[in-house]
Write an enzyme that holds these catalytic residues in place. Structure first.
Site, PDB file in Angstrom:
ATOM      1  N   GLY A   9       0.837  -1.195   0.000  1.00 39.79           N
ATOM      2  CA  GLY A   9       0.000   0.000   0.000  1.00 39.79           C
ATOM      3  C   GLY A   9       0.870   1.242   0.000  1.00 39.79           C
ATOM      4  O   GLY A   9       2.025   1.219  -0.403  1.00 39.79           O
ATOM      5  N   CYS A  10       0.311   2.315   0.475  1.00 37.77           N
ATOM      6  CA  CYS A  10       1.020   3.596   0.499  1.00 37.77           C
ATOM      7  C   CYS A  10       2.257   3.498   1.384  1.00 37.77           C
ATOM      8  O   CYS A  10       2.195   3.018   2.520  1.00 37.77           O
ATOM      9  CB  CYS A  10       0.091   4.676   1.029  1.00 37.77           C
ATOM     10  SG  CYS A  10       0.878   6.289   1.197  1.00 37.77           S
ATOM     11  N   PHE A  11       3.378   3.972   0.881  1.00 38.38           N
ATOM     12  CA  PHE A  11       4.617   3.866   1.655  1.00 38.38           C
ATOM     13  C   PHE A  11       4.604   4.724   2.911  1.00 38.38           C
ATOM     14  O   PHE A  11       5.354   4.471   3.841  1.00 38.38           O
ATOM     15  CB  PHE A  11       5.873   4.105   0.829  1.00 38.38           C
ATOM     16  CG  PHE A  11       5.913   5.279  -0.100  1.00 38.38           C
ATOM     17  CD1 PHE A  11       5.267   6.470   0.139  1.00 38.38           C
ATOM     18  CD2 PHE A  11       6.654   5.177  -1.271  1.00 38.38           C
ATOM     19  CE1 PHE A  11       5.351   7.547  -0.734  1.00 38.38           C
ATOM     20  CE2 PHE A  11       6.753   6.237  -2.166  1.00 38.38           C
ATOM     21  CZ  PHE A  11       6.094   7.422  -1.885  1.00 38.38           C
ATOM     22  N   TRP A  12       3.741   5.722   2.988  1.00 38.50           N
ATOM     23  CA  TRP A  12       3.663   6.531   4.202  1.00 38.50           C
ATOM     24  C   TRP A  12       3.293   5.677   5.407  1.00 38.50           C
ATOM     25  O   TRP A  12       3.797   5.891   6.504  1.00 38.50           O
ATOM     26  CB  TRP A  12       2.639   7.649   4.061  1.00 38.50           C
ATOM     27  CG  TRP A  12       2.933   8.688   3.041  1.00 38.50           C
ATOM     28  CD1 TRP A  12       4.122   8.925   2.400  1.00 38.50           C
ATOM     29  CD2 TRP A  12       2.009   9.644   2.537  1.00 38.50           C
ATOM     30  NE1 TRP A  12       3.987   9.979   1.536  1.00 38.50           N
ATOM     31  CE2 TRP A  12       2.696  10.442   1.596  1.00 38.50           C
ATOM     32  CE3 TRP A  12       0.676   9.916   2.786  1.00 38.50           C
ATOM     33  CZ2 TRP A  12       2.095  11.490   0.914  1.00 38.50           C
ATOM     34  CZ3 TRP A  12       0.064  10.956   2.098  1.00 38.50           C
ATOM     35  CH2 TRP A  12       0.774  11.733   1.175  1.00 38.50           C
ATOM     36  N   TYR A 152      -4.940  11.973   5.416  1.00 40.38           N
ATOM     37  CA  TYR A 152      -4.598  10.576   5.148  1.00 40.38           C
ATOM     38  C   TYR A 152      -3.858   9.973   6.329  1.00 40.38           C
ATOM     39  O   TYR A 152      -4.115   8.831   6.717  1.00 40.38           O
ATOM     40  CB  TYR A 152      -3.748  10.480   3.874  1.00 40.38           C
ATOM     41  CG  TYR A 152      -3.484   9.062   3.424  1.00 40.38           C
ATOM     42  CD1 TYR A 152      -4.329   8.441   2.505  1.00 40.38           C
ATOM     43  CD2 TYR A 152      -2.398   8.341   3.914  1.00 40.38           C
ATOM     44  CE1 TYR A 152      -4.094   7.136   2.083  1.00 40.38           C
ATOM     45  CE2 TYR A 152      -2.151   7.047   3.508  1.00 40.38           C
ATOM     46  CZ  TYR A 152      -3.001   6.447   2.588  1.00 40.38           C
ATOM     47  OH  TYR A 152      -2.765   5.150   2.187  1.00 40.38           O
TER      48      TYR A 152
END
Length: 173
Positions: A9-12, A152
């Site tokens: 998913g999102c690397f954040w 987010y």
């Protein structure tokens, strides 16, 4: 020191979670698994590069074992979702582990096997050779810590961080 390259998913989110663990010395958000050299975030978002958003997690296995790093990975995202995590949709958000050598490949396969005991519905996480890794732009590095109030981060990253804090409390700094 060991380094694992993981996409989920999102690397954040992955970055935020791994930075909380004792023994993790560095987390670098980046791109891997594709065919375009030195991609930008904007280009990866077009879904034409083959790259996934990923993190390079460097850690001391004397402080936090390989297996814990990998069990955290399979806890913090849903490895049953093909080319997505929640509302993040596309192959750039796929669940994939990129190994550097046969030893890492075996560790990754064992972790996927362990995870399959807990996740119903079949794990779609791929295990691929690491060919190249490109650091993401500076503004993506340690994004959660720099932007804790961002929407987010509050809605998606923070619940994942809290889940890991609860499930892996003995490894939290």
């Amino acid at each position: 020191m060991h380094t694992f390259h993981l996409a989920g998913g999102c690397f954040w989110c992955l970055d935020a979670v791994y930075r909380t663990l004792n023994g993790v010395t560095d987390v670098v958000s980046g791109y891997t698994g594709g065919h375009v050299p030195n991609p930008s975030y904007e280009l990866v978002c077009t879904e034409t590069t083959g790259h996934a958003e990923a993190v390079a997690v460097t850690f001391d296995p004397e402080v936090i074992p390989d297996e814990v790093i990998l069990d955290v990975y399979f806890t913090l995202h849903d490895p049953r979702q093909l080319n997505r995590q929640g509302n993040d949709i596309g192959s750039s958000y796929r669940s994939a582990m990129f190994y550097d050598g046969d030893e890492q490949k075996a560790l990754f396969e064992a972790a996927r096997d362990r995870a399959s005991e807990y996740w119903d519905g079949g794990i779609v996480t791929t295990i691929e050779p690491l060919e190249s890794y490109y650091d993401a732009e500076q503004y993506h590095q340690d994004f959660f810590a720099k932007n804790p109030g961002q929407g987010y981060c509050m809605a998606v990253a923070l619940p994942k961080v809290n889940k890991i804090r609860s499930s892996f409390a003995s490894y939290i700094s």
